[in-house]
Design a protein around this motif. Sequence first.
Motif, mmCIF file in Angstrom:
data_model
loop_
_atom_site.group_PDB
_atom_site.id
_atom_site.type_symbol
_atom_site.label_atom_id
_atom_site.label_comp_id
_atom_site.label_asym_id
_atom_site.label_seq_id
_atom_site.Cartn_x
_atom_site.Cartn_y
_atom_site.Cartn_z
ATOM 1 N N ALA A 43 23.229 24.116 42.154
ATOM 2 C CA ALA A 43 23.096 23.562 40.807
ATOM 3 C C ALA A 43 24.463 23.192 40.245
ATOM 4 O O ALA A 43 25.459 23.894 40.474
ATOM 5 C CB ALA A 43 22.419 24.565 39.881
ATOM 6 N N GLN A 44 24.498 22.096 39.531
ATOM 7 C CA GLN A 44 25.650 21.718 38.702
ATOM 8 C C GLN A 44 25.149 21.675 37.261
ATOM 9 O O GLN A 44 24.131 21.043 36.971
ATOM 10 C CB GLN A 44 26.205 20.366 39.131
ATOM 11 N N ILE A 45 25.877 22.354 36.382
ATOM 12 C CA ILE A 45 25.377 22.586 35.025
ATOM 13 C C ILE A 45 26.416 22.114 34.002
ATOM 14 O O ILE A 45 27.601 22.456 34.100
ATOM 15 C CB ILE A 45 25.056 24.077 34.826
ATOM 16 N N TYR A 46 25.944 21.361 33.019
ATOM 17 C CA TYR A 46 26.821 20.801 31.994
ATOM 18 C C TYR A 46 26.297 21.180 30.604
ATOM 19 O O TYR A 46 25.091 21.268 30.385
ATOM 20 C CB TYR A 46 26.874 19.272 32.114
ATOM 21 N N GLY A 67 30.318 21.382 35.936
ATOM 22 C CA GLY A 67 30.480 20.472 37.059
ATOM 23 C C GLY A 67 30.647 21.143 38.397
ATOM 24 O O GLY A 67 30.453 20.511 39.442
ATOM 25 N N GLU A 98 29.671 23.159 41.642
ATOM 26 C CA GLU A 98 28.405 23.338 42.342
ATOM 27 C C GLU A 98 28.206 24.811 42.672
ATOM 28 O O GLU A 98 28.966 25.399 43.430
ATOM 29 C CB GLU A 98 28.370 22.499 43.622
ATOM 30 N N HIS A 101 18.860 20.695 45.228
ATOM 31 C CA HIS A 101 20.003 20.621 44.314
ATOM 32 C C HIS A 101 19.492 20.146 42.961
ATOM 33 O O HIS A 101 18.691 19.211 42.866
ATOM 34 C CB HIS A 101 21.065 19.642 44.823
ATOM 35 N N ASN A 161 20.775 19.068 38.935
ATOM 36 C CA ASN A 161 21.766 18.796 37.892
ATOM 37 C C ASN A 161 21.110 19.110 36.557
ATOM 38 O O ASN A 161 20.065 18.541 36.225
ATOM 39 C CB ASN A 161 22.198 17.330 37.908
ATOM 40 N N ASN A 185 21.614 19.449 32.389
ATOM 41 C CA ASN A 185 22.448 19.080 31.246
ATOM 42 C C ASN A 185 21.847 19.659 29.976
ATOM 43 O O ASN A 185 20.709 19.351 29.619
ATOM 44 C CB ASN A 185 22.542 17.546 31.137
ATOM 45 N N GLU A 189 17.714 16.870 36.903
ATOM 46 C CA GLU A 189 17.532 15.906 37.986
ATOM 47 C C GLU A 189 17.522 16.667 39.306
ATOM 48 O O GLU A 189 18.298 17.609 39.498
ATOM 49 C CB GLU A 189 18.661 14.874 37.985
ATOM 50 N N TYR A 190 16.644 16.224 40.232
ATOM 51 C CA TYR A 190 16.479 16.916 41.503
ATOM 52 C C TYR A 190 16.909 16.036 42.668
ATOM 53 O O TYR A 190 16.703 14.820 42.668
ATOM 54 C CB TYR A 190 15.009 17.294 41.717
ATOM 55 N N SER A 191 17.484 16.678 43.671
ATOM 56 C CA SER A 191 17.754 16.013 44.946
ATOM 57 C C SER A 191 17.668 17.081 46.036
ATOM 58 O O SER A 191 17.668 18.281 45.751
ATOM 59 C CB SER A 191 19.123 15.329 44.949
#
Length: 341
Positions: A48-51, A77, A79, A109, A111, A113, A122-124
Amino acid sequence: MIKAYFTLLKEFLKTNFTTMRKILFLAITIFTIVANTANAQQKTTLSAQIYGYQRDMVYFDCIQTPLIAQEFYTNPGEEHIYNFECDRLVCISINGRTNVLLQPGDSLHVNINYDGKNVTVEYSGCERAVNNNRLLDNLNSIKRSLRYKNQLLGCAALDIKPKKRIDDSRILLEKVNALVEKSPASIEAKNYVTALTDYDVYLSFIEYPVMYQSVRGVAIEQQEIGDYWNIMEGYVTRNDAEAMNCPEYASLLMRYCFFVKEKSSYEKGETYEMPKTLEGMYDEFASFYDGQQRDFLLYTLLCNFIRNGQEIERADALYKDYIEKYNKDDYYKSILDMLLQ
């Protein structure tokens, strides 16, 4: 493995009875190994990337087991990567606000926000994991479009009438069933999302009229919802593996047990006293359910009581009874054993 089996089968047809028995045993052993391998723990990855997150730590917590958990220092930002092993679908909560579904071997993964109360995700990653989590996200989108609150007490506080809550619940069920039918998600994810929806819908049917009567002082007979005692007519409780791995669904099964007991007492002109102790609830669920449902409910009851951290010794005798009489899933036993250490 499969090719090896057919080679053995060819030899099996040529040999005498004694040798045939040996080869058959070997073939069964090979199939057992294949089956056990398919159900074995598999490496699974969540990143995860978290903002926009305002707290010091980022938390990954599995809904099903405390054995799957991780924490990271917040760094916008960066990971955050967590590798773990599982043998069934799990739901992991990120910071207690965003839930994601992962099956054995998945790589996902996200993201995230944060913008005040709004959270965008958002997923990937692997196709199955992305499809599964888009299904879960779509469920949440339907609930937002209906302004469908998760907490029934919040509904009562806002004076949402029982008729509206029940009507909205029926709409939610219809929309989710259509969504599930069209989704490319896995059958396991579909089952899990359906169990979550059943929890929202049918707990509202059973619990909200009673709660509204208590909070707002409006008798159930005056709530315009029809015959309360027939409100669950036609509902068949679930026992698929994903429902039996969904803590929310356990809550519905518990309340459903009490509802059926209440209804029976009402029809006899009697008053049902809902059990208020661990021991009383244990006995009630053990006598009402059977098979996998009973195993799941008694495990959930004991697990929640132990994790609460008070008077844990009261769980010891019930744990022994549960293991001796009712436990079918080794996964449940392993978690209780860990908690009781």
